[in-house]
Enzyme design. Structure first.
Site, PDB file in Angstrom:
ATOM      1  N   TYR A  19      21.945 -19.396  93.634  1.00  0.00           N
ATOM      2  CA  TYR A  19      22.352 -18.136  93.914  1.00  0.00           C
ATOM      3  C   TYR A  19      21.245 -16.961  93.271  1.00  0.00           C
ATOM      4  O   TYR A  19      21.729 -16.115  94.449  1.00  0.00           O
ATOM      5  CB  TYR A  19      23.581 -18.311  92.570  1.00  0.00           C
ATOM      6  CG  TYR A  19      23.819 -17.159  91.799  1.00  0.00           C
ATOM      7  CD1 TYR A  19      25.209 -16.743  92.683  1.00  0.00           C
ATOM      8  CD2 TYR A  19      23.619 -16.019  91.020  1.00  0.00           C
ATOM      9  CE1 TYR A  19      26.392 -15.455  92.055  1.00  0.00           C
ATOM     10  CE2 TYR A  19      24.246 -15.156  90.631  1.00  0.00           C
ATOM     11  CZ  TYR A  19      25.726 -15.058  91.524  1.00  0.00           C
ATOM     12  OH  TYR A  19      26.306 -13.716  91.006  1.00  0.00           O
ATOM     13  N   HIS A  23      20.450 -13.981  96.651  1.00  0.00           N
ATOM     14  CA  HIS A  23      20.962 -12.073  95.514  1.00  0.00           C
ATOM     15  C   HIS A  23      19.318 -11.588  95.853  1.00  0.00           C
ATOM     16  O   HIS A  23      18.805 -10.532  95.301  1.00  0.00           O
ATOM     17  CB  HIS A  23      21.313 -12.167  94.587  1.00  0.00           C
ATOM     18  CG  HIS A  23      22.265 -12.309  94.259  1.00  0.00           C
ATOM     19  ND1 HIS A  23      23.212 -13.244  94.086  1.00  0.00           N
ATOM     20  CD2 HIS A  23      23.610 -11.864  93.978  1.00  0.00           C
ATOM     21  CE1 HIS A  23      24.632 -13.744  94.166  1.00  0.00           C
ATOM     22  NE2 HIS A  23      24.932 -11.974  93.818  1.00  0.00           N
ATOM     23  N   TYR A  42      24.786  -0.672  89.024  1.00  0.00           N
ATOM     24  CA  TYR A  42      25.659  -2.357  88.759  1.00  0.00           C
ATOM     25  C   TYR A  42      23.607  -2.894  88.939  1.00  0.00           C
ATOM     26  O   TYR A  42      23.008  -3.358  89.597  1.00  0.00           O
ATOM     27  CB  TYR A  42      25.499  -2.965  90.730  1.00  0.00           C
ATOM     28  CG  TYR A  42      27.239  -3.718  90.557  1.00  0.00           C
ATOM     29  CD1 TYR A  42      26.808  -4.524  90.382  1.00  0.00           C
ATOM     30  CD2 TYR A  42      27.846  -3.699  91.501  1.00  0.00           C
ATOM     31  CE1 TYR A  42      27.204  -5.870  89.870  1.00  0.00           C
ATOM     32  CE2 TYR A  42      28.282  -4.800  91.266  1.00  0.00           C
ATOM     33  CZ  TYR A  42      28.025  -5.649  91.279  1.00  0.00           C
ATOM     34  OH  TYR A  42      29.131  -7.112  90.704  1.00  0.00           O
ATOM     35  N   TRP A  77      31.257 -12.389 102.055  1.00  0.00           N
ATOM     36  CA  TRP A  77      30.602 -12.042 100.994  1.00  0.00           C
ATOM     37  C   TRP A  77      30.953 -13.116 100.098  1.00  0.00           C
ATOM     38  O   TRP A  77      29.954 -14.026  99.574  1.00  0.00           O
ATOM     39  CB  TRP A  77      29.842 -10.844 100.699  1.00  0.00           C
ATOM     40  CG  TRP A  77      29.089 -10.495  99.496  1.00  0.00           C
ATOM     41  CD1 TRP A  77      28.967 -11.384  97.840  1.00  0.00           C
ATOM     42  CD2 TRP A  77      27.557 -11.170  99.108  1.00  0.00           C
ATOM     43  NE1 TRP A  77      28.115 -10.805  97.174  1.00  0.00           N
ATOM     44  CE2 TRP A  77      26.991 -11.488  98.109  1.00  0.00           C
ATOM     45  CE3 TRP A  77      26.521 -11.806 100.095  1.00  0.00           C
ATOM     46  CZ2 TRP A  77      25.586 -11.542  97.395  1.00  0.00           C
ATOM     47  CZ3 TRP A  77      25.223 -11.944  99.740  1.00  0.00           C
ATOM     48  CH2 TRP A  77      24.812 -12.236  98.762  1.00  0.00           C
TER      49      TRP A  77
END
Length: 114
Positions: A19, A23, A42, A77
């Site tokens: 994960y 990113h 964000y 995505w």
């Protein structure tokens, strides 16, 4: 008025490293869609055992959600990321558990005149 949005998701503990790798970095076209939706500041934070906390600011969260829901890039995505989440039904950007803000330093300082 700026809305501050926080949410929580659970990443499968065995998949945390992958994960994070996905990113680092996020697809440039997805970054552009997030910005185009009106989301800013964000961030995602990863806790123990795959607990994921997210935060962003926006002037209109419903408009941001609507924009991303219609985005083919965001759909790709979210489909690519779906395998990481535990107990999630639907897209993570629509099904994350929202968190209630109980304290904000700036707001309280402003209200107190300090």
């Amino acid at each position: 008025m700026t809305e501050r949005i926080a949410f929580q998701l659970q990443i499968a503990p065995a998949m945390v490293d992958e994960y994070v790798a996905r990113h680092t970095p996020v697809w440039p076209e997805m970054l552009a869609e997030i910005a185009a939706s009106g989301r800013r500041n964000y961030s995602l934070f990863l806790g123990e055992g795959g607990r994921l906390f997210g935060y962003y600011e926006t002037d209109d969260d419903e408009a941001a959600r609507t924009y991303l829901a219609a985005s083919p890039v965001a759909a790709r995505w979210e489909a690519a990321m779906a395998e990481f989440f535990v107990g999630l039904v639907g897209r993570a950007d629509h099904a994350a558990t929202p968190l209630v803000e109980v304290f904000n330093l700036h707001d309280q300082l402003t209200a107190s005149g300090a």
